[in-house]
Design a protein around this motif. Structure first.
Motif, PDB file in Angstrom:
ATOM      1  N   GLN A 211      77.416  22.164  -5.619  1.00  0.00           N
ATOM      2  CA  GLN A 211      78.334  23.192  -5.123  1.00  0.00           C
ATOM      3  C   GLN A 211      78.149  23.373  -3.625  1.00  0.00           C
ATOM      4  OE1 GLN A 211      80.568  25.559  -7.008  1.00  0.00           O
ATOM      5  NE2 GLN A 211      81.262  25.556  -4.885  1.00  0.00           N
ATOM      6  N   VAL A 212      79.262  23.358  -2.889  1.00  0.00           N
ATOM      7  CA  VAL A 212      79.194  23.587  -1.442  1.00  0.00           C
ATOM      8  C   VAL A 212      80.127  24.715  -1.040  1.00  0.00           C
ATOM      9  CG1 VAL A 212      78.540  21.215  -0.883  1.00  0.00           C
ATOM     10  CG2 VAL A 212      80.968  21.839  -0.937  1.00  0.00           C
ATOM     11  N   LEU A 213      79.798  25.343   0.074  1.00  0.00           N
ATOM     12  CA  LEU A 213      80.660  26.322   0.740  1.00  0.00           C
ATOM     13  C   LEU A 213      80.732  25.944   2.209  1.00  0.00           C
ATOM     14  CD1 LEU A 213      79.464  29.801  -0.642  1.00  0.00           C
ATOM     15  CD2 LEU A 213      81.705  28.760  -1.045  1.00  0.00           C
ATOM     16  N   ALA A 214      81.924  26.074   2.803  1.00  0.00           N
ATOM     17  CA  ALA A 214      82.088  25.803   4.226  1.00  0.00           C
ATOM     18  C   ALA A 214      83.049  26.826   4.809  1.00  0.00           C
ATOM     19  CB  ALA A 214      82.628  24.391   4.442  1.00  0.00           C
ATOM     20  N   ASP A 215      82.752  27.314   6.011  1.00  0.00           N
ATOM     21  CA  ASP A 215      83.641  28.303   6.629  1.00  0.00           C
ATOM     22  C   ASP A 215      84.303  27.731   7.876  1.00  0.00           C
ATOM     23  OD1 ASP A 215      81.782  28.496   8.731  1.00  0.00           O
ATOM     24  OD2 ASP A 215      80.755  30.215   7.844  1.00  0.00           O
ATOM     25  N   VAL A 221      76.973  24.978   3.589  1.00  0.00           N
ATOM     26  CA  VAL A 221      75.754  25.136   2.788  1.00  0.00           C
ATOM     27  C   VAL A 221      75.995  24.572   1.391  1.00  0.00           C
ATOM     28  CG1 VAL A 221      75.016  27.217   4.025  1.00  0.00           C
ATOM     29  CG2 VAL A 221      76.391  27.444   1.950  1.00  0.00           C
ATOM     30  N   HIS A 222      74.917  24.212   0.722  1.00  0.00           N
ATOM     31  CA  HIS A 222      75.016  23.840  -0.690  1.00  0.00           C
ATOM     32  C   HIS A 222      74.266  24.868  -1.525  1.00  0.00           C
ATOM     33  CE1 HIS A 222      70.873  22.423  -1.464  1.00  0.00           C
ATOM     34  NE2 HIS A 222      70.872  22.013  -0.209  1.00  0.00           N
ATOM     35  N   ALA A 258      76.026  16.160  -0.014  1.00  0.00           N
ATOM     36  CA  ALA A 258      77.196  16.958  -0.386  1.00  0.00           C
ATOM     37  C   ALA A 258      77.768  17.695   0.819  1.00  0.00           C
ATOM     38  CB  ALA A 258      76.823  17.944  -1.491  1.00  0.00           C
ATOM     39  N   CYS A 259      76.896  18.258   1.637  1.00  0.00           N
ATOM     40  CA  CYS A 259      77.359  18.950   2.844  1.00  0.00           C
ATOM     41  C   CYS A 259      78.034  17.975   3.809  1.00  0.00           C
ATOM     42  CB  CYS A 259      76.191  19.657   3.532  1.00  0.00           C
ATOM     43  SG  CYS A 259      75.554  21.095   2.628  1.00  0.00           S
ATOM     44  N   ILE A 320      80.158  32.527   6.146  1.00  0.00           N
ATOM     45  CA  ILE A 320      79.412  32.576   4.892  1.00  0.00           C
ATOM     46  C   ILE A 320      78.345  33.651   5.035  1.00  0.00           C
ATOM     47  CG2 ILE A 320      77.914  31.269   3.330  1.00  0.00           C
ATOM     48  CD1 ILE A 320      79.326  28.711   4.404  1.00  0.00           C
ATOM     49  N   SER A 321      78.142  34.438   4.003  1.00  0.00           N
ATOM     50  CA  SER A 321      77.303  35.638   4.120  1.00  0.00           C
ATOM     51  C   SER A 321      75.800  35.359   4.057  1.00  0.00           C
ATOM     52  CB  SER A 321      77.682  36.641   3.025  1.00  0.00           C
ATOM     53  OG  SER A 321      77.382  36.125   1.738  1.00  0.00           O
TER      54      SER A 321
END
Length: 488
Positions: A211-215, A221-222, A258-259, A320-321
């Motif tokens: 799972q990744v998040l990108a802003d 981040v993963h 992944a990132c 991202i928080s």
């Protein structure tokens, strides 16, 4: 963003709306004729009818979704998964209408929606890939030449494919031409794109995703990995986080890869990078899903992060928080997809009315669903009833908790995958961590579920005996019902 429209239905629509409500954001539901009485429609602050039951006439009608946004003043759209969630045309038309998609750019969708374009994009980052072609194979002669170089068995894959469509395993050179024609034909009929490519076939792989998040501020981040190897028809049934076989070093390496995949397509939002892992624990990039995944709850349970909240905040232009170093793995979580399918009949859909529907409860048990007792499972959509998740301090405890939850989940009127899920998580191969994507083929036969049925019947007999024993009429007689007869 004060109001968002959820362009989906059922459990995922409810799940998104609950987070939105916690954030003080109003929600708009869109619904088809088949869903007019569904819980997600009642839960939303507003609801807009978009057409007949068939998704092609309702949930997939882009112009109706956009008009619903305009009529209600919805500033953003959360697409959930499925339907329009990875549709670049939808993303572009929303942008043209001045509506924010809570998801990635159409360009990122297009790159990662084509397996060949995705391979080309990530190549410069040095991400491991299965040996094979980087471009579509134009002829059988070319395919034979490549197959000889990388060695049999090989896998023919549709560039625009998914769910096992347009995919063929070829073990012998003499079968290659015919199998390639079939793969191209299936790819054209399923996706409108007959492009296929060739890879070395990784036998008995594990399916592990990150799972990744990108802003929009350049942060990526993963949130660790999910093990998704128990599948039927190339679709997942049981998922868990974290994987039981990853070392900290391998987890870090896969997380970095992944990132980098996200960076390769300038990704924004929540996405999932999927990898295959062979028996020697070499991992290879498979694809990126440019949306929220069905199995996202297990990641939320082990990280404490609300992924939908992060999606919405990112879409509003916020950072991202948290940072990568803020994340730790807390315990273990396992998810069972509860489908209205008959595991004794090749997992064929079994739609009907939920005569009994009672959810399990208790600490560490989460049920994401969109149904109530008495509702009908419609034939028009995916037959998933719910996602049943158990979270505990370690993997063994999570298995026991999920077993208890499955036993307490009471559904009648349709066949479900509950019995298969119980069989799978209690199997020695799963408990030991020694399993792969061939779990169903290698370890499962429909008759194995007879044991589960007998245990259910036995439990029901014990409950009936207790009920009769405690009744006033029973205490008034000297003889009670035979437990032996009840067990039979």
């Amino acid at each position: 963003m004060k109001k968002i429209l959820v362009a989906n239905r059922g459990e995922i629509a409810l799940r998104v709306m609950r987070t939105a409500r916690e954030m003080g954001i109003a929600t708009v539901a869109v619904y088809s004729e088949a869903d007019q009485n569904a819980p997600f429609v009642r839960y939303a602050d507003e609801a807009v009818f978009v057409g007949p039951p068939a998704s092609s006439q309702s949930y997939l009608r882009i112009e109706r979704i956009i008009k619903a946004c305009q009529d209600t003043g919805a500033e953003g759209v959360h697409p959930g998964y499925g339907f329009l969630s990875e549709n670049a045309t939808f993303a572009r038309e929303l942008k043209a209408a001045g509506i924010t998609l809570i998801g990635p750019s159409p360009e990122a969708m297009e790159v990662m929606g084509s397996k060949l374009a995705a391979k080309a994009a990530v190549k410069e980052f040095g991400i491991p890939m299965v040996p094979g072609t980087d471009e579509a194979v134009a002829s059988a002669e070319e395919a034979i030449r490549i197959a000889r170089e990388i060695g049999f068995p090989i896998l023919i894959k549709a560039s625009a494919g998914g769910g096992g469509k347009g995919m063929r395993i070829v073990e012998r050179e003499e079968d290659l031409e015919s199998q390639m024609k079939r793969a191209i034909s299936e790819a054209e009929s399923s996706f409108g794109d007959g492009s296929v490519f060739i890879e070395r076939f990784v036998s008995s792989p594990r399916h592990i995703e990150v799972q990744v998040l990108a802003d929009t501020h350049g942060n990526v981040v993963h949130l660790f990995e999910r093990e998704c190897s128990i599948q039927r028809r190339h679709q997942k049934v049981v998922e868990e986080a974290p994987s039981s076989i990853l070392t900290p070093e391998l987890r870090d390496a896969m997380g970095k890869s992944a990132c980098d995949v996200a960076r390769a397509c300038d990704y924004v939002g929540a996405g999932t990078v999927e990898f295959l892992m062979d028996g020697d624990r070499n991992y290879y990039f498979l694809e990126m899903n440019t949306r929220l995944q069905v199995e996202h709850p297990v990641t939320e349970m082990i990280t404490g992060v609300d992924l939908v909240k992060e999606q919405i905040q990112i879409a509003r232009g916020e950072k991202i928080s948290f940072n990568q170093e803020d994340l730790t793995i807390n315990g273990h979580a396992i998810e069972l997809r509860v489908y209205a399918e008959d595991p004794k009949n090749d997992f064929l859909p079994d739609v009907g009315t939920l005569r009994t529907y009672r959810r399990p409860e208790g600490p560490g048990v989460r049920v994401d669903d969109g149904y109530e007792e008495g509702m009908e499972i419609p034939i028009y959509y995916d037959p998933m009833i719910s996602k049943l998740v158990a979270h505990a301090e370690d993997r063994e405890a999570a298995i026991e908790k999920l077993t208890r939850a499955i036993d307490e989940y009471k559904i009648s009127g349709v066949e479900t995958t509950l019995s298969f899920g119980r069989f799978a998580i209690r199997h020695n191969a799963f408990r030991s961590g020694d399993f792969d994507t061939l779990f169903v083929k290698d370890h499962y036969k429909p008759e194995f579920l007879d044991t589960y049925d007998k245990e259910e019947a036995h439990a029901a007999a014990i409950a009936a005996f207790k009920l009769l024993s405690d009744s006033p009429a029973q205490h008034a007689t000297s003889e009670g019902p035979s437990l032996w007869k009840l067990k039979r």
